[in-house]
Design a protein around this motif. Structure first.
Motif, short mmCIF file in Angstrom:
data_model
loop_
_atom_site.label_atom_id
_atom_site.label_comp_id
_atom_site.label_asym_id
_atom_site.label_seq_id
_atom_site.Cartn_x
_atom_site.Cartn_y
_atom_site.Cartn_z
N HIS A 1 -22.72 3.27 -5.80
CA HIS A 1 -22.16 2.61 -7.05
C HIS A 1 -22.84 1.21 -7.13
O HIS A 1 -22.36 0.48 -8.16
CB HIS A 1 -20.65 2.60 -7.02
CG HIS A 1 -20.13 3.93 -7.25
ND1 HIS A 1 -20.18 4.60 -8.48
CD2 HIS A 1 -19.76 5.13 -6.27
CE1 HIS A 1 -19.75 5.92 -8.16
NE2 HIS A 1 -19.50 6.32 -6.99
N LYS B 1 -24.16 -0.76 -10.23
CA LYS B 1 -23.76 0.29 -11.27
C LYS B 1 -22.31 -0.20 -11.75
O LYS B 1 -22.03 -0.65 -12.74
CB LYS B 1 -23.89 1.74 -11.13
CG LYS B 1 -25.33 2.08 -10.69
CD LYS B 1 -25.46 3.52 -10.22
CE LYS B 1 -26.66 3.82 -9.59
NZ LYS B 1 -26.97 5.10 -8.95
N GLU B 2 -21.49 0.12 -10.89
CA GLU B 2 -19.88 -0.34 -10.97
C GLU B 2 -19.53 -1.26 -9.84
O GLU B 2 -18.44 -1.69 -10.08
CB GLU B 2 -19.15 0.91 -11.11
CG GLU B 2 -19.43 2.07 -12.15
CD GLU B 2 -20.24 3.07 -11.59
OE1 GLU B 2 -20.72 2.88 -10.44
OE2 GLU B 2 -20.87 3.85 -12.39
N LYS C 1 -22.62 -4.06 -20.68
CA LYS C 1 -22.17 -3.40 -19.31
C LYS C 1 -20.78 -4.02 -18.81
O LYS C 1 -20.11 -3.04 -18.28
CB LYS C 1 -23.09 -3.19 -18.04
CG LYS C 1 -24.32 -2.52 -18.56
CD LYS C 1 -25.38 -2.71 -17.22
CE LYS C 1 -26.54 -2.05 -17.49
NZ LYS C 1 -27.37 -1.93 -16.41
N GLU D 1 -15.51 -0.91 -13.53
CA GLU D 1 -15.23 0.42 -13.81
C GLU D 1 -14.07 0.18 -15.15
O GLU D 1 -13.39 -0.68 -15.18
CB GLU D 1 -14.69 1.25 -13.07
CG GLU D 1 -15.47 1.54 -11.66
CD GLU D 1 -14.80 2.23 -10.76
OE1 GLU D 1 -14.55 3.58 -10.68
OE2 GLU D 1 -14.36 1.55 -9.98
#
Length: 536
Positions: free
Chosen positions: A399, A402-403, A456, A533
Motif C-alpha cells: 500500500h 497508494k494509500e 487522490k 483511505e
C-alpha cells in the motif's frame, strides 16, 4: 474389608498400597502392576494387552480424602475458622502425623516427599523462570499465600485445644499443599455441589499424557477410569489431565512437556483509561476469562479479544464509527498497521524479560523443566512477533504510495522535493530526519495536496473536515511565520499563493498528529505514516 493375595509390585510399600486399594472396594485391573520408570518415577504398567473399553482402576468412596472427610477428622471450631484448602491440607498433615494409625497410611507411604514444583526450587533453579509468567516473584506469591494459610491454621489449632501443634511444621504443610496441587481432582467431578479438590487414591497414580483418551465412570460408590483405546502389553498406562500448558503443569505437578500441544503464554495488558466513544465500543467486545490476561498459542496466535482491543486502542477518531459496526474486523490498512505495531511493541517487551538473566546448561530436573517452560513460551512469542512483523511489511509494501504515505514516499514527488530542497537546503530523507524537520515537511506536503485539490486526496480531506472541523484556535502563527514568506519566495510554484495560511497549516498539523501512526516496515526502521483511505 476384602483381603487380597495378589502381588502388585516387588516393592513392599507399593504392594501394600495395592492390597489396601482392593481391600477397600477399589479396583486395579489384573494386567496392571506398579513399576519404576526412570523418566516418570513409579508408574502403572501393563503385563498383558488390555482391550478398548476396559475398566482400568477404580477408587471407592471409602478411600476419598475430601473436604467432607476433612471436616470429620478435624475439630469443627478449626474448619469453621479456616478456608477449605487449609482444612484439606491440615487433615492430610494430621494423617501423616498419625503414621500407621491412619486409615490412609498405605497411601501416605507411597506419596512423594519432595517435588519438582517451583516452591521446592533453589535460587539457582528459580533463575530459569526469569521472564516467564511463572516468575520467581509469582512463586513467592504462592509461597506467601500457603504460608499465610499455615500460620492461620496453627492459630486455629491452638484455639481448638490441639496439643500437637508443633508437629504441624511449615515443611509438612508445604508437602500437603503440594500433594493436593499435584494429585487432586476437582470435587465437582463426583458431586457438582463440591467446589474443593479431592484426593482419589489409585486414580492419581496414572501419569499425564496429552490427548490420551480416558473415560471417567462415576457411580454412587466409586469413580473409575476406562480405556477408550486398546493398550498393548508392557507399556505405561496414562491418564489425561486435560489441555494444560507447561506453566500449569510445572506449578501444579512439577514437570513440563516438550512441544506441549496445549502450551500457552499469557500477555498481561491493563486496559488504559478510555475516551467515552471508545468505552462504548469496549463494552460490546468479548473480554478474556481472566481480566487483563490474554493467552497466545503457537497455532492460534493472538486471541481475538487482544486483537480487537488493540484495534480499538489504535483507532484514529475517523475510524471509530467503522469500529462500532465491525469491532472484530480490521477497518483500514492504517488501523491494522497500528494494531500490529503495538503488538510488536508488547511482544518485544515480553521477550526482553527473558534476556535479563544469563543461564548456563541445566544441571537437574527442576532446571530442565523450567528451561522447557521458558523455551516453549519464547517460541510462541517469537512466532507471534514474526507474524506481526510480516503483516506490517506485507501491508506496507502493498500500500505504500497508494494509500499509505511516509516522509520517504512524500519526497519521491520530484516537484515537491525540489521545493523542499529550495527551502531546507536538502531533500535527502536522512538529512531531513536528522534535522528533525520530517514532521513539518510532511505537513507542508499535505497542505499542498489540499490546496491543489489532488483528486487522490480530496475525498480524504472532505472526510477529515467532518471529523476535525477547522477552528480558529488551530492556527500556528509562530510555525507559519518561521517558514513563510521565505518558502514562497524560494519555491513559488509549490508554496506560493494566498491559500497558504497559518490556519490551514494548523488544521493539517492537527489531522496529521491524530491520524498518523508509527510503524516499523523493517526491524529498526521506525516511520510515521498517513493513510488517505476512505473506508465505508
Amino acid at each position: 474389608m476384602r483381603i487380597s493375595n495378589r502381588v502388585f509390585s516387588e516393592d513392599e510399600a507399593w504392594n501394600s498400597y495395592g492390597q489396601w486399594i482392593v481391600s477397600n472396594n477399589g479396583y486395579i485391573h489384573e494386567s496392571l502392576t506398579f513399576h519404576t520408570i526412570p523418566s516418570s518415577g513409579r508408574s502403572i504398567i501393563t503385563t498383558a494387552p488390555i482391550p478398548r473399553g476396559t475398566q482400568l482402576v477404580s477408587c471407592s468412596h471409602t478411600l476419598f480424602l475430601s473436604y467432607a472427610r476433612a471436616r470429620s477428622l478435624l475439630p469443627s471450631t478449626f474448619t469453621s475458622t479456616v478456608n477449605k484448602h487449609t482444612s484439606l491440607c491440615f487433615a492430610l498433615c494430621q494423617q501423616w502425623i498419625l503414621g500407621e494409625a491412619s486409615f490412609w497410611y498405605p497411601y501416605l507411604r507411597i506419596l512423594p516427599r519432595e517435588f519438582n514444583t517451583p516452591l521446592y526450587f533453589s535460587d539457582a533453579d528459580l533463575k530459569f523462570l526469569v521472564g516467564c509468567n511463572l516468575s520467581p516473584s509469582a512463586v513467592e506469591e504462592r509461597r506467601a499465600i500457603w504460608k499465610g494459610e499455615w500460620k492461620e491454621g496453627l492459630e486455629a489449632l491452638k484455639s481448638a485445644g490441639e496439643e500437637s501443634v508443633a508437629e504441624y511444621t511449615w515443611e509438612l504443610y508445604l508437602w500437603a499443599a503440594t500433594i493436593f496441587s499435584s494429585r487432586s481432582f476437582p470435587g465437582n467431578f463426583v458431586d457438582k455441589a463440591h467446589d474443593s479438590p479431592v484426593l482419589f487414591p489409585i486414580l492419581d497414580a496414572l501419569n499425564h499424557q496429552p490427548c490420551k483418551r480416558i473415560t471417567w465412570q462415576i457411580g454412587t460408590e466409586e469413580v473409575a477410569f476406562l480405556s477408550v483405546d486398546a493398550i498393548a502389553a508392557g507399556v505405561e498406562v496414562y491418564n489425561n489431565y486435560g489441555p494444560k500448558g507447561n506453566e500449569e503443569l510445572l506449578m501444579g505437578y512439577g514437570f513440563c512437556i516438550p512441544e506441549n500441544p496445549a502450551e500457552t503464554v499469557a500477555l498481561r495488558f491493563n486496559t488504559p483509561p478510555l475516551a467515552p466513544e471508545q468505552a462504548e465500543i469496549y463494552k460490546s467486545l468479548k473480554h478474556p476469562d481472566k481480566e487483563d490476561y490474554y493467552y497466545l498459542t503457537l497455532k492460534a496466535g493472538y486471541p481475538l479479544e487482544l486483537i480487537s482491543l488493540f484495534r480499538l486502542l489504535t483507532a484514529a477518531p475517523s475510524e471509530m464509527r467503522l469500529l462500532e459496526n465491525t469491532p472484530y474486523k480490521s477497518v483500514s490498512v492504517r488501523n491494522e498497521l497500528a494494531t500490529q505495531f503495538q503488538l510488536v511493541m508488547a511482544i518485544s517487551k515480553k521477550l526482553q524479560g527473558f534476556e535479563t538473566v544469563a543461564l548456563e546448561e541445566p544441571v537437574n530436573q527442576r532446571q530442565q523443566a523450567a528451561l522447557t517452560l521458558r523455551s516453549g513460551q519464547q517460541e510462541i512469542l517469537r512466532s507471534a512477533l514474526s507474524h506481526s512483523r510480516e503483516t506490517i511489511s506485507s501491508l506496507f509494501t502493498e500500500h505504500e504510495g497508494k494509500e499509505i504515505f511516509s516522509i520517504e514516499t512524500v519526497l519521491q514527488n520530484s516537484v515537491f522535493a525540489e521545493a523542499v530542497e529550495a527551502c531546507f537546503e536538502t531533500s535527502d530523507v536522512e538529512e531531513i530526519i536528522e534535522a528533525e524537520q520530517e514532521d513539518i515537511v510532511f505537513v507542508l506536503w499535505l497542505c499542498w495536496k489540499y490546496i491543489t485539490k489532488d483528486e487522490k486526496w480530496s475525498g480524504w480531506f472532505d472526510r477529515m473536515k467532518g471529523v476535525y472541523p477547522m477552528q480558529e484556535e488551530m492556527t500556528v502563527e509562530e510555525v507559519f511565520e518561521a517558514i513563510f514568506p521565505e518558502a514562497a519566495e524560494a519555491a513559488p510554484e509549490v508554496f506560493g499563493g494566498e491559500e497558504w495560511t497559518a490556519a490551514l497549516m494548523g488544521w493539517v498539523m492537527a489531522v496529521y498528529q491524530q491520524e498518523g501512526v508509527n510503524v516499523e516496515p523493517e526491524e529498526g526502521k521506525l516511520v510515521w505514516v498517513i493513510s488517505n483511505e476512505c473506508p465505508q
